[in-house]
Design an enzyme around this catalytic site. Sequence first.
Site, PDB file in Angstrom:
ATOM      1  N   CYS A  12       0.861  -1.184   0.000  1.00 22.00           N
ATOM      2  CA  CYS A  12       0.000   0.000   0.000  1.00 22.00           C
ATOM      3  C   CYS A  12       0.896   1.231   0.000  1.00 22.00           C
ATOM      4  CB  CYS A  12      -0.926   0.000   1.212  1.00 22.00           C
ATOM      5  SG  CYS A  12      -0.070   0.289   2.784  1.00 22.00           S
ATOM      6  N   CYS A 101       2.311   6.123   8.308  1.00 24.61           N
ATOM      7  CA  CYS A 101       1.301   6.174   7.245  1.00 24.61           C
ATOM      8  C   CYS A 101       0.461   7.440   7.426  1.00 24.61           C
ATOM      9  CB  CYS A 101       0.413   4.938   7.325  1.00 24.61           C
ATOM     10  SG  CYS A 101      -1.031   5.014   6.256  1.00 24.61           S
ATOM     11  N   GLU A 131      -0.047  -0.165  15.826  1.00 19.48           N
ATOM     12  CA  GLU A 131      -0.762   1.028  15.382  1.00 19.48           C
ATOM     13  C   GLU A 131      -1.685   1.542  16.470  1.00 19.48           C
ATOM     14  OE1 GLU A 131      -4.463   1.991  12.488  1.00 19.48           O
ATOM     15  OE2 GLU A 131      -2.867   0.828  11.528  1.00 19.48           O
ATOM     16  N   SER A 223       1.014  -9.746  10.354  1.00 17.96           N
ATOM     17  CA  SER A 223       0.385  -8.606   9.691  1.00 17.96           C
ATOM     18  C   SER A 223      -1.105  -8.610   9.952  1.00 17.96           C
ATOM     19  CB  SER A 223       0.644  -8.665   8.183  1.00 17.96           C
ATOM     20  OG  SER A 223      -0.162  -7.745   7.503  1.00 17.96           O
TER      21      SER A 223
END
Length: 812
Positions: A12, A101, A131, A223
């Site tokens: 991404c 990100c 995150e 992931s």
Amino acid sequence: MEIITEKNSGFCFGVKNAVERTIKELEEVNGKNIYTYGTLIHNRQVIDKLLQLGLQEIEDIGALKETEGKNTTVIIRSHGISEAILNKIKDKEINIIDCTCPFVSKIHKIVRQNYKEGYKIFIAGNPKHPEVIGINGWCNNEAVIIEDEKIIDNLPLYDRICLVAQTTITSELWDAISKKVKNKYDMTKIFNTRCSATENRQKSACILAKEVNLMLVIGGRNSSNTGKLFEICKKECNNTYHIETSDELTKDMFRDVKKVGITAGASTPDWILKEVIKKMQDFDNEKVKENANENMDPDTDETVNEIEDIEANDPPDKMASVETTKPATEIAEDAKEKEEDPVSGIIEDDSTKVEPSEIISDAAETLEDTPDEAPDYGTSEPSNENLMEEYEKSFVSLREGDTVKGKVLSVNDEEVIVNIGYKADGIINKTDLSCDTDVKPSDMVNVGDEIEVKVVRINDGEGNVVLSKRMVELDKNLIKLEAVFNNNLSIKGVVKDIVKGGGIVELLGVRAFMPASLFDLFFVNDLESFRGKEVVVKIIEFNQEIKKIIVSRKAHVLEEKIKLQEEFWNSVEVGKRIVGEVKRLTDFGAFVDIGGLDGLIHISELSWVRIKHPSEVLEPGEKVEVVVLSFDREKNKVSLGLKQTMPEPWDALEGKYNIGDIIEVKIVRFANFGAFAEIEPGVDGLIHISQIADERIAKPSQILEIGETVKVKIIDSNIADKKMSHSITEAKAEGFEIVKDAEEEVEVKDETEPAETVEEPLEQEVEEIGVTETVEKLEEIEAEDADDAAETKAEESNEEIELDTEEEATEE
């Protein structure tokens, strides 16, 4: 076996940015220590390669030495970190590269702002994911982490709630959590911060899983987004496998499987995808051979030969039927190209590589701005459901091809970020900003400008709306070009490229084709001479539906030529002076463009001095002033004079020479009746044969030579009639002898030869569209008897010259 690859598979935007920036830093190490706080991305294979390049991972900022300073660089992982840890790194005054990100960075801003305003922060996501841990760090680690909607039932009541989402959670989990939060709490702010690229990836993977017999989900087992993909695909296809590399594939997995689907997490590089597809194709090729062997007749080798022929003539990728949304054959062909160099294969496409530091700052600005204040809901206390409906209504709906207005949020050298009222901001790349590709974005727009743009793609795979300002200009310019075509007007363009059969001409940013035969009135051998030049053309064919435009410079030039000719004929008169351009030279004269047509300056009209060729006076391309001597509109011919613009040599002789003067002259040519001598350039006098010597001679060349200088006495002079007679014998009688010019030795022509011979020129073809000029020249020198009348006639005319030019106009 048919292999279908989900179109959104692979890196991404945020992951690609982080890896690219890290590789760039590692390549420019120069003795520096490069660290990442935590794992950069969740893909062990990529991380292993980065570690081989010298990257180091740390989990504790305290492990950094105080003395390292500027020799140390810390890269912030794509999942982001807490505010406290970021401040610790800053306090150490070391280099920081923030690869967080942009979607995650936006969540940090939302959480921080609303936490300061007194909202209780809810985070929908996995509490152990880095995150979510990083997001919680922007509200002093006081957030409530909701991994399951059932948790909400046991939570206490809060006055004001701000709900955000981990970027990779599924739409089902988000819908369930947000619905329960709305139902339980009155004052809520709900921000759907899920990554649109992840959402699209999950949706398309779900659709693909329904269509295949076997589904492969490729990505690291740590992931989160890969794990979510596996869960989604497993619900639709029981035969779903989660693998990290091609090493986990076995032949048995594909037994009796006809259609295989492949998707990959956001941290999975393309080279791992290629290895997987290549191995699957190898399995399929082996299966083809095995089936062939089972059916082979033991008494013949025909089947074996057939298989060998197939292998010899068809590459392996043709042995299996492959259909991919990303061409699987291209992926497979490159699978073995991984080099031992650890850098190779981490990032497959470097052609669009940009500075990640710029991407981070710009991309972060593209996301919605965090509300400065909590909404004022009034005293009526509306329901949470109504508030959510109003919030959703605040976003515009978009379709590809829509033209919308937006406000410029940021500008840099490569792109412009625009707020178009959608849930994601739009990006205009430099090439899509204007029809003028040389212009800088900062010269076109400023922050705060309202501009009109066209939606190219709703999602570019990284959650961005792709916009184009240039396409809006092109749409408007196509309307202008259609008007130019309908009104038979001319328009300026630039020859951008030379292609087979012609050239590409850009008109207001629109590409048009000009055939080679339409570049000029005459055929152009070297079209390359037009490359990069501005041209004026006519649009001779216009089809907006298929974007086909044909243009002609020849049509414009011909139209202008006709206009100029009409203007010329309406204003021309004998004696008029005109400035023209010398187009070409011939033995008998020069052709000059005087506006739409060419006029002829005969060689005798070029100079008062006799010349052998026009090149002694003029050269092609030279601008000259000429005088119209005669014209014939029906025959489309004009005779011009150049010497008429210069002083007449005879006019300067008045009072300068008198009868009886002894002067020095140069012999220039012979005639049967005497010799012509040059007094001054452009002025000749006659020495009659009876005045050359005391004794009788048969021809002047018996005594004189061309180029010889002699002393003569002026015995007659008529300046008005341009006549002057000389005598050598009378000069001798007064004691003056012939003066020989030893430096000049010129062959003397026999008196029986004419003074000059002028060949009739061949027909000259003028390479002009629709025009052929035929020019015939006749020059006659009449030498009459050596009586006084003939002598006077010769002196007056100095060889009469008659010119007859004829131009014939024919269509091309």
